[in-house]
Scaffold this motif. Structure first.
Motif, mmCIF file in Angstrom:
data_model
loop_
_atom_site.group_PDB
_atom_site.id
_atom_site.type_symbol
_atom_site.label_atom_id
_atom_site.label_comp_id
_atom_site.label_asym_id
_atom_site.label_seq_id
_atom_site.Cartn_x
_atom_site.Cartn_y
_atom_site.Cartn_z
ATOM 1 N N GLN A 42 62.902 77.712 71.649
ATOM 2 C CA GLN A 42 63.484 77.311 72.690
ATOM 3 C C GLN A 42 62.671 76.671 73.789
ATOM 4 O O GLN A 42 63.114 75.796 74.262
ATOM 5 C CB GLN A 42 64.126 78.677 73.394
ATOM 6 C CG GLN A 42 65.333 78.319 74.634
ATOM 7 C CD GLN A 42 66.405 77.454 74.388
ATOM 8 O OE1 GLN A 42 67.073 77.641 73.255
ATOM 9 N NE2 GLN A 42 66.588 76.317 75.013
ATOM 10 N N GLN A 43 61.535 76.924 73.723
ATOM 11 C CA GLN A 43 60.695 76.342 74.794
ATOM 12 C C GLN A 43 60.505 74.866 74.444
ATOM 13 O O GLN A 43 60.287 73.951 74.965
ATOM 14 C CB GLN A 43 59.240 77.256 74.844
ATOM 15 C CG GLN A 43 59.483 78.626 75.541
ATOM 16 C CD GLN A 43 57.970 79.351 75.304
ATOM 17 O OE1 GLN A 43 57.439 79.249 74.551
ATOM 18 N NE2 GLN A 43 58.124 80.336 76.289
ATOM 19 N N ASP A 44 60.052 74.677 73.102
ATOM 20 C CA ASP A 44 59.890 73.621 72.341
ATOM 21 C C ASP A 44 61.171 72.717 72.586
ATOM 22 O O ASP A 44 60.750 71.425 73.035
ATOM 23 C CB ASP A 44 59.461 73.512 71.142
ATOM 24 C CG ASP A 44 58.081 74.295 70.704
ATOM 25 O OD1 ASP A 44 57.358 74.581 71.603
ATOM 26 O OD2 ASP A 44 57.902 74.701 69.572
ATOM 27 N N GLU A 45 62.111 73.205 72.443
ATOM 28 C CA GLU A 45 63.454 72.415 72.686
ATOM 29 C C GLU A 45 63.570 72.039 74.054
ATOM 30 O O GLU A 45 63.822 70.805 74.619
ATOM 31 C CB GLU A 45 64.622 73.318 72.439
ATOM 32 C CG GLU A 45 66.083 72.306 72.273
ATOM 33 C CD GLU A 45 66.980 73.343 71.937
ATOM 34 O OE1 GLU A 45 68.285 73.337 72.403
ATOM 35 O OE2 GLU A 45 66.832 74.308 71.242
ATOM 36 N N ASN A 46 63.163 72.735 75.090
ATOM 37 C CA ASN A 46 63.278 72.497 76.562
ATOM 38 C C ASN A 46 62.183 71.406 76.809
ATOM 39 O O ASN A 46 62.472 70.624 77.510
ATOM 40 C CB ASN A 46 62.964 73.760 77.232
ATOM 41 C CG ASN A 46 64.109 74.875 77.131
ATOM 42 O OD1 ASN A 46 65.132 74.317 76.929
ATOM 43 N ND2 ASN A 46 63.716 75.808 77.568
ATOM 44 N N VAL A 47 60.965 71.477 76.279
ATOM 45 C CA VAL A 47 60.054 70.422 76.557
ATOM 46 C C VAL A 47 60.551 69.245 76.296
ATOM 47 O O VAL A 47 60.489 68.151 76.625
ATOM 48 C CB VAL A 47 58.677 70.763 75.824
ATOM 49 C CG1 VAL A 47 57.760 69.708 75.831
ATOM 50 C CG2 VAL A 47 58.108 72.056 76.495
ATOM 51 N N ALA A 48 61.104 69.068 74.864
ATOM 52 C CA ALA A 48 61.514 67.845 74.185
ATOM 53 C C ALA A 48 62.637 67.468 75.073
ATOM 54 O O ALA A 48 62.924 66.144 75.186
ATOM 55 C CB ALA A 48 62.173 68.190 72.719
ATOM 56 N N LEU A 49 63.486 67.965 75.477
ATOM 57 C CA LEU A 49 64.765 67.734 76.435
ATOM 58 C C LEU A 49 64.324 67.010 77.415
ATOM 59 O O LEU A 49 64.601 65.960 78.058
ATOM 60 C CB LEU A 49 65.645 68.964 76.452
ATOM 61 C CG LEU A 49 66.635 68.706 77.404
ATOM 62 C CD1 LEU A 49 67.667 67.682 76.962
ATOM 63 C CD2 LEU A 49 67.711 69.839 77.664
ATOM 64 N N ASP A 50 63.299 67.611 78.341
ATOM 65 C CA ASP A 50 62.551 67.154 79.528
ATOM 66 C C ASP A 50 61.920 65.782 79.353
ATOM 67 O O ASP A 50 62.275 64.916 79.986
ATOM 68 C CB ASP A 50 61.508 68.070 80.098
ATOM 69 C CG ASP A 50 61.170 67.617 81.400
ATOM 70 O OD1 ASP A 50 61.941 67.454 82.305
ATOM 71 O OD2 ASP A 50 59.709 67.314 81.675
ATOM 72 N N LYS A 51 61.480 65.707 78.098
ATOM 73 C CA LYS A 51 60.738 64.419 77.791
ATOM 74 C C LYS A 51 61.732 63.205 77.564
ATOM 75 O O LYS A 51 61.773 62.074 78.070
ATOM 76 C CB LYS A 51 60.156 64.555 76.564
ATOM 77 C CG LYS A 51 59.072 63.214 76.092
ATOM 78 C CD LYS A 51 58.245 63.549 75.150
ATOM 79 C CE LYS A 51 57.221 62.317 74.947
ATOM 80 N NZ LYS A 51 56.287 62.657 73.760
ATOM 81 N N LYS A 52 62.964 63.613 76.786
ATOM 82 C CA LYS A 52 64.044 62.557 76.533
ATOM 83 C C LYS A 52 64.572 62.397 77.947
ATOM 84 O O LYS A 52 64.890 60.931 78.080
ATOM 85 C CB LYS A 52 65.036 63.312 75.965
ATOM 86 C CG LYS A 52 64.857 63.557 74.407
ATOM 87 C CD LYS A 52 65.702 64.152 73.531
ATOM 88 C CE LYS A 52 65.220 64.321 72.255
ATOM 89 N NZ LYS A 52 66.498 65.159 71.536
#
Length: 242
Positions: A42-52
């Motif tokens: 979930q943390q990795d998903e949140n980081v990726a979303l923020d980058k997008k």
């Protein structure tokens, strides 16, 4: 004969205290590791979303969250390429890509692996370039969106790790400050050195390439200028090619 006394665990001994402490530490460490591993996806998903969302912000696509941001990213980003300093393609990337240039970072740039997001915004080609640098109190980074001519800025987004609120933090918090980069030229005509800069308002000599600094945040803004010169300079072969 005297009755033999049964020996129990001496809870007041030093050895008991040490063993008890070690057991508690091991249990806590195990629980923390378990929680961390459970939450990491979930943390990795949140980081990726923020980058997008940051990449989209450089394309002037803002104020969207969650699924909408991911859907827009998948639609707008036609490839997350990796190119070399010579402008040649290392990896082509993919539509809505997250496996090539998306995985690159400042260390990758130092190795000569340059992330390049090829985008389609309302039928027009744009390129998004990541930039990394240092501010007054820590790292700063961002994305510069470039028009198809590879010479003019379409949009910009900047972030920071710990700049002063109301001063250096304005590079992230002020959309108006970021918007002044729109339409600026990366180079002076006929030259290949990056000219895009941030300078004090009373020191602007070339409005085509210079943006006003945040008042009271000279060192942070100097860091932004250095970041632009260094990172965009890595892409100079690509940006100056026809």
């Amino acid at each position: 004969m005297e009755e033999t006394k049964k020996k129990g665990l001496n809870t007041s001994s030093n050895s008991y205290t040490i063993i008890y402490s070690v057991v508690i530490v091991v249990i806590v460490a195990f629980l923390l590791a378990f929680v961390s591993s459970t939450l990491k996806p979930q943390q990795d998903e949140n980081v990726a979303l923020d980058k997008k969302k940051q990449i989209l912000a450089a394309l002037n696509i803002r104020d969207i969250d969650g699924a909408e941001a991911t859907e827009t990213y998948n639609k707008v980003i036609t490839a997350d390429m990796i190119i070399g300093r010579d402008g040649a393609t290392i990896e082509k990337g993919a539509q809505g890509g997250t496996e090539a240039g998306f995985l690159c970072n400042s260390a990758s740039m130092k190795e000569g692996k340059l992330a390049l997001y090829v985008c389609n915004v309302d039928g027009e080609t744009k390129y998004v370039i990541p930039v990394y640098g240092m501010g007054l109190w820590g790292g700063i980074n961002g994305y510069i969106a470039v028009n198809a001519d590879k010479q003019t800025v379409y949009g910009a987004y900047f972030n920071h790790e710990g700049e002063t609120a109301g001063l250096g933090a304005e590079i992230k918090d002020s959309r108006a400050w970021q918007d002044q980069f729109k339409g600026k030229h990366i180079f002076v005509d006929g030259k290949s050195d990056v000219a895009l800069s941030v300078v004090k308002k009373n020191e602007v000599t070339d409005p085509a390439t210079q943006c006003d600094a945040v008042t009271g945040a000279t060192l942070t803004c100097n860091g932004v200028s250095d970041m632009l010169h260094t990172c965009l300079g890595e892409y100079s072969k690509f940006l100056t090619s026809k």
